[in-house]
Design a protein around this motif. Structure first.
Motif, PDB file in Angstrom:
ATOM      1  N   SER A 172       0.844  -1.195   0.000  1.00 20.84           N
ATOM      2  CA  SER A 172       0.000   0.000   0.000  1.00 20.84           C
ATOM      3  C   SER A 172       0.880   1.247   0.000  1.00 20.84           C
ATOM      4  CB  SER A 172      -0.898   0.009   1.238  1.00 20.84           C
ATOM      5  OG  SER A 172      -1.591   1.223   1.339  1.00 20.84           O
ATOM      6  N   ASP A 173       0.455   2.246  -0.752  1.00 22.30           N
ATOM      7  CA  ASP A 173       1.170   3.522  -0.783  1.00 22.30           C
ATOM      8  C   ASP A 173       0.732   4.442   0.353  1.00 22.30           C
ATOM      9  OD1 ASP A 173       2.590   2.798  -3.066  1.00 22.30           O
ATOM     10  OD2 ASP A 173       1.005   3.529  -4.403  1.00 22.30           O
ATOM     11  N   ALA A 174      -0.291   4.036   1.088  1.00 17.53           N
ATOM     12  CA  ALA A 174      -0.805   4.874   2.171  1.00 17.53           C
ATOM     13  C   ALA A 174       0.186   4.906   3.335  1.00 17.53           C
ATOM     14  CB  ALA A 174      -2.154   4.358   2.644  1.00 17.53           C
ATOM     15  N   GLU A 175       0.243   6.044   4.007  1.00 16.88           N
ATOM     16  CA  GLU A 175       1.104   6.175   5.179  1.00 16.88           C
ATOM     17  C   GLU A 175       0.560   5.288   6.295  1.00 16.88           C
ATOM     18  OE1 GLU A 175       4.434   7.757   7.214  1.00 16.88           O
ATOM     19  OE2 GLU A 175       3.809   8.001   5.126  1.00 16.88           O
ATOM     20  N   PRO A 176       1.368   4.362   6.828  1.00 17.19           N
ATOM     21  CA  PRO A 176       0.860   3.491   7.895  1.00 17.19           C
ATOM     22  C   PRO A 176       0.576   4.276   9.166  1.00 17.19           C
ATOM     23  CG  PRO A 176       3.223   3.181   7.617  1.00 17.19           C
ATOM     24  CD  PRO A 176       2.773   4.063   6.492  1.00 17.19           C
ATOM     25  N   GLY A 177      -0.398   3.815   9.922  1.00 14.97           N
ATOM     26  CA  GLY A 177      -0.714   4.458  11.195  1.00 14.97           C
ATOM     27  C   GLY A 177       0.350   4.150  12.236  1.00 14.97           C
ATOM     28  N   ASP A 178       0.222   4.746  13.390  1.00  9.62           N
ATOM     29  CA  ASP A 178       1.174   4.546  14.483  1.00  9.62           C
ATOM     30  C   ASP A 178       0.375   4.439  15.773  1.00  9.62           C
ATOM     31  OD1 ASP A 178       3.104   4.564  16.424  1.00  9.62           O
ATOM     32  OD2 ASP A 178       4.274   6.190  15.552  1.00  9.62           O
ATOM     33  N   LEU A 179       0.202   3.211  16.261  1.00 10.93           N
ATOM     34  CA  LEU A 179      -0.633   3.032  17.447  1.00 10.93           C
ATOM     35  C   LEU A 179       0.032   3.541  18.715  1.00 10.93           C
ATOM     36  CD1 LEU A 179       0.646   0.407  19.082  1.00 10.93           C
ATOM     37  CD2 LEU A 179      -0.640  -0.885  17.433  1.00 10.93           C
ATOM     38  N   THR A 180       1.344   3.863  18.664  1.00 14.06           N
ATOM     39  CA  THR A 180       2.002   4.437  19.838  1.00 14.06           C
ATOM     40  C   THR A 180       1.737   5.931  19.956  1.00 14.06           C
ATOM     41  OG1 THR A 180       4.099   4.946  18.707  1.00 14.06           O
ATOM     42  CG2 THR A 180       3.836   2.730  19.615  1.00 14.06           C
ATOM     43  N   ASP A 182      -1.344   7.414  18.264  1.00 16.72           N
ATOM     44  CA  ASP A 182      -2.777   7.658  18.128  1.00 16.72           C
ATOM     45  C   ASP A 182      -3.559   6.493  18.723  1.00 16.72           C
ATOM     46  OD1 ASP A 182      -2.390  10.058  16.558  1.00 16.72           O
ATOM     47  OD2 ASP A 182      -1.799   8.718  14.917  1.00 16.72           O
ATOM     48  N   PRO A 183      -4.683   6.779  19.386  1.00 15.67           N
ATOM     49  CA  PRO A 183      -5.495   5.687  19.942  1.00 15.67           C
ATOM     50  C   PRO A 183      -6.047   4.802  18.833  1.00 15.67           C
ATOM     51  CG  PRO A 183      -6.673   7.781  20.058  1.00 15.67           C
ATOM     52  CD  PRO A 183      -5.272   8.100  19.633  1.00 15.67           C
ATOM     53  N   THR A 184      -6.124   3.528  19.119  1.00 14.69           N
ATOM     54  CA  THR A 184      -6.621   2.569  18.141  1.00 14.69           C
ATOM     55  C   THR A 184      -8.143   2.596  18.099  1.00 14.69           C
ATOM     56  OG1 THR A 184      -4.728   1.125  18.535  1.00 14.69           O
ATOM     57  CG2 THR A 184      -6.621   0.146  17.439  1.00 14.69           C
ATOM     58  N   GLY A 185      -8.675   2.769  16.901  1.00 11.12           N
ATOM     59  CA  GLY A 185     -10.119   2.719  16.718  1.00 11.12           C
ATOM     60  C   GLY A 185     -10.509   1.461  15.961  1.00 11.12           C
ATOM     61  N   PHE A 186     -11.790   1.172  15.946  1.00 14.12           N
ATOM     62  CA  PHE A 186     -12.285  -0.026  15.281  1.00 14.12           C
ATOM     63  C   PHE A 186     -13.347   0.358  14.257  1.00 14.12           C
ATOM     64  CE2 PHE A 186     -10.911  -1.303  19.535  1.00 14.12           C
ATOM     65  CZ  PHE A 186      -9.952  -2.241  19.203  1.00 14.12           C
ATOM     66  N   PRO A 187     -13.323  -0.251  13.071  1.00 16.04           N
ATOM     67  CA  PRO A 187     -12.367  -1.276  12.645  1.00 16.04           C
ATOM     68  C   PRO A 187     -10.981  -0.690  12.392  1.00 16.04           C
ATOM     69  CG  PRO A 187     -13.789  -0.663  10.824  1.00 16.04           C
ATOM     70  CD  PRO A 187     -14.328   0.057  12.019  1.00 16.04           C
ATOM     71  N   ALA A 188      -9.948  -1.509  12.647  1.00 15.52           N
ATOM     72  CA  ALA A 188      -8.567  -1.081  12.459  1.00 15.52           C
ATOM     73  C   ALA A 188      -8.019  -1.664  11.167  1.00 15.52           C
ATOM     74  CB  ALA A 188      -7.705  -1.545  13.637  1.00 15.52           C
ATOM     75  N   GLY A 189      -7.163  -0.909  10.500  1.00 13.76           N
ATOM     76  CA  GLY A 189      -6.521  -1.412   9.292  1.00 13.76           C
ATOM     77  C   GLY A 189      -5.505  -2.485   9.617  1.00 13.76           C
ATOM     78  N   ARG A 190      -5.111  -3.223   8.599  1.00 14.29           N
ATOM     79  CA  ARG A 190      -4.158  -4.309   8.829  1.00 14.29           C
ATOM     80  C   ARG A 190      -2.814  -3.774   9.320  1.00 14.29           C
ATOM     81  NH1 ARG A 190      -1.717  -8.785   4.641  1.00 14.29           N
ATOM     82  NH2 ARG A 190      -1.256 -10.391   6.196  1.00 14.29           N
ATOM     83  N   ASP A 191      -2.430  -2.545   8.925  1.00 16.29           N
ATOM     84  CA  ASP A 191      -1.182  -1.971   9.385  1.00 16.29           C
ATOM     85  C   ASP A 191      -1.166  -1.839  10.905  1.00 16.29           C
ATOM     86  OD1 ASP A 191      -3.209  -0.081   9.197  1.00 16.29           O
ATOM     87  OD2 ASP A 191      -1.841   1.579   8.820  1.00 16.29           O
ATOM     88  N   LEU A 192      -2.266  -1.357  11.475  1.00 15.77           N
ATOM     89  CA  LEU A 192      -2.340  -1.207  12.931  1.00 15.77           C
ATOM     90  C   LEU A 192      -2.487  -2.560  13.623  1.00 15.77           C
ATOM     91  CD1 LEU A 192      -4.635   1.941  13.196  1.00 15.77           C
ATOM     92  CD2 LEU A 192      -2.181   1.803  13.627  1.00 15.77           C
ATOM     93  N   ARG A 193      -3.204  -3.471  12.986  1.00 16.94           N
ATOM     94  CA  ARG A 193      -3.344  -4.804  13.583  1.00 16.94           C
ATOM     95  C   ARG A 193      -1.986  -5.481  13.692  1.00 16.94           C
ATOM     96  NH1 ARG A 193      -7.926  -5.796   9.932  1.00 16.94           N
ATOM     97  NH2 ARG A 193      -6.647  -7.400   8.910  1.00 16.94           N
ATOM     98  N   LEU A 194      -1.189  -5.408  12.629  1.00 20.71           N
ATOM     99  CA  LEU A 194       0.123  -6.041  12.654  1.00 20.71           C
ATOM    100  C   LEU A 194       1.036  -5.377  13.690  1.00 20.71           C
ATOM    101  CD1 LEU A 194       0.729  -6.655   8.842  1.00 20.71           C
ATOM    102  CD2 LEU A 194       0.351  -8.391  10.611  1.00 20.71           C
ATOM    103  N   GLN A 195       0.932  -4.058  13.839  1.00 13.46           N
ATOM    104  CA  GLN A 195       1.712  -3.383  14.875  1.00 13.46           C
ATOM    105  C   GLN A 195       1.346  -3.896  16.262  1.00 13.46           C
ATOM    106  OE1 GLN A 195       1.891   0.972  14.669  1.00 13.46           O
ATOM    107  NE2 GLN A 195       1.393   0.834  12.497  1.00 13.46           N
ATOM    108  N   ALA A 196       0.039  -4.016  16.511  1.00  9.97           N
ATOM    109  CA  ALA A 196      -0.413  -4.482  17.820  1.00  9.97           C
ATOM    110  C   ALA A 196       0.029  -5.918  18.073  1.00  9.97           C
ATOM    111  CB  ALA A 196      -1.939  -4.374  17.904  1.00  9.97           C
ATOM    112  N   LEU A 197      -0.050  -6.753  17.057  1.00 14.75           N
ATOM    113  CA  LEU A 197       0.359  -8.152  17.216  1.00 14.75           C
ATOM    114  C   LEU A 197       1.873  -8.261  17.414  1.00 14.75           C
ATOM    115  CD1 LEU A 197      -1.848  -9.909  14.500  1.00 14.75           C
ATOM    116  CD2 LEU A 197      -2.310  -9.656  16.944  1.00 14.75           C
ATOM    117  N   ALA A 198       2.638  -7.429  16.708  1.00 15.72           N
ATOM    118  CA  ALA A 198       4.097  -7.501  16.805  1.00 15.72           C
ATOM    119  C   ALA A 198       4.581  -7.208  18.217  1.00 15.72           C
ATOM    120  CB  ALA A 198       4.742  -6.536  15.814  1.00 15.72           C
ATOM    121  N   ARG A 199       3.875  -6.318  18.941  1.00 17.38           N
ATOM    122  CA  ARG A 199       4.285  -6.013  20.302  1.00 17.38           C
ATOM    123  C   ARG A 199       3.349  -6.625  21.336  1.00 17.38           C
ATOM    124  NH1 ARG A 199       4.638  -0.078  21.484  1.00 17.38           N
ATOM    125  NH2 ARG A 199       2.878   0.154  22.873  1.00 17.38           N
ATOM    126  N   GLY A 200       2.482  -7.533  20.881  1.00 11.75           N
ATOM    127  CA  GLY A 200       1.560  -8.202  21.788  1.00 11.75           C
ATOM    128  C   GLY A 200       2.251  -9.301  22.586  1.00 11.75           C
TER     129      GLY A 200
END
Length: 367
Positions: A172-180, A182-200
């Motif tokens: 994706s050419d879109a700028e990925p979000g940063d959950l550190t 900005d607060p996570t909202g739902f539904p969340a994009g896959r970029d934020l989901r992967l960030q949360a899982l990576a540090r889960g």
């Protein structure tokens, strides 16, 4: 720091001193050095870096020592330190296809281009306590870690993609979000989901990944490939007009090949689950890829019925620092809250006793 009543500071200060004493342990035994922790407890250090979201083996080793080996406490320390660091730029996306491989295995193809590379693993050990661990035995010559510098290791998913047998990996050419930030909202994009899982939390994700294999959101996974090695980090410098290599980090990547979906013009194809974490952490990367695929249920018109498919449930509970804080805050004083509940319960019991007495009186009068 939480101080509920006057005079609490003195008790807390003494608790800190006692903690420091227990941390040091027997003074007749040499203290652990950061080099020992980083070199000989490297998997613990890797977990702290991954879930702390900060790649620094020395700092992670320091946190492990300060926390007396409590991994979540060490992760908390790294997270807290991370918030004090300035941000001055972002690297380019790492190219894992160019990874300098230390370990690489596939459960889908026996003879993959580049071959299977067992590397350092517990997979083939007997899980028996080795008495030699009681001593300090040198590593046998030639048994140290080797990094494949120039060998070609094409990814298994690229092989499948070449035949159109797996969904394409679309960048994706879109700028990925940063959950550190900005607060996570739902539904969340896959970029934020992967960030949360990576540090889960590894254990939480392991349980969720296991649940998908037992039928709770079943996706029938195969490990396309797990690879561990060094990847270069590059950062763009506008004043130079090109990217500069600023170093390398060790990562673990897992590409999970999951049950096929689709039809129409493209026909049925395998689907993907993805995991990428700092250091050597296969269990975490595999669990992450299983949960990533489960969370993509909506993309494939699957019924979201299992916990691992529930985005809000997974993302709201996978962070061990947040979970620990909420659970452990129960140890702190709740005197006022409990007294209110206690008074309410006593009032309810008095009312219940009065009603019971009145009912008994009515029955006696009726007789």
């Amino acid at each position: 720091m939480y101080v509920a009543v006057k005079g609490g500071e003195a008790a807390i200060e003494k608790a800190h001193r006692l903690l420091a004493d227990r941390r040091r342990g027997d003074r007749s035994v040499p203290a652990l050095s950061l080099e020992q922790i980083a070199g000989q407890l490297s998997l613990a250090v890797d977990r702290v870096m991954a879930e702390g979201s900060l790649y620094d083996p020395e700092l992670a080793a320091m946190a492990v020592r300060q926390s007396r080996g409590d991994m979540i406490e060490a992760i908390f320390l790294i997270r807290a330190y991370r918030t004090t660091l300035p941000r001055f730029g972002a690297t380019r996306p790492v190219e894992t296809a160019a990874m300098r491989i230390e370990r690489r295995v596939s459960a889908t193809y026996k003879d993959i281009p580049g071959g299977q590379l067992l590397g350092s693993t517990f997979d083939y050990t007997h899980r028996l306590i080795d008495p030699a661990m009681a001593g300090d035995h040198p590593v046998e010559p030639g048994a140290r870690r080797a990094v494949a510098e120039d060998a070609a290791y094409p990814r298994v998913t690229d092989i499948l993609n070449g035949e159109g047998l797996i969904e394409p990996d679309i960048a994706s050419d879109a700028e990925p979000g940063d959950l550190t930030r900005d607060p996570t909202g739902f539904p969340a994009g896959r970029d934020l989901r992967l960030q949360a899982l990576a540090r889960g939390d590894e254990g939480f994700l392991l349980s969720l990944g296991y649940s998908t294999q037992r039928g709770y959101g079943r996706t029938h996974p195969f490990v396309g490939e797990v690879r561990i090695g060094l990847v270069d980090l590059e950062i763009d410098l506008p004043e130079l007009g090109f990217a500069v290599n600023i170093g390398a980090i060790r990562v673990t990547e897992c590409q999970m090949v999951s049950q096929f979906k689709g039809g129409g013009q493209d026909g049925p194809r395998f689907t993907r689950g993805y995991g990428l974490v700092f250091g050597q952490s296969e269990r975490k990367a595999m669990s992450m890829s299983l949960v990533d695929r489960a969370l993509r249920a909506d993309e494939f018109d699957e019924n979201r019925a299992a916990p691992a498919q529930d985005e809000e449930f997974v993302l709201s509970h996978c962070d061990n620092v947040e979970a620990t804080g909420f659970v452990e805050h129960l140890k702190l004083p709740h005197y006022v809250d409990f007294q209110a509940e206690l008074d309410l319960l006593r009032m309810l019991r008095r009312e219940h006793a009065a009603e019971k007495t009145a009912e008994t009186d009515r029955q006696e009068a009726a007789e």
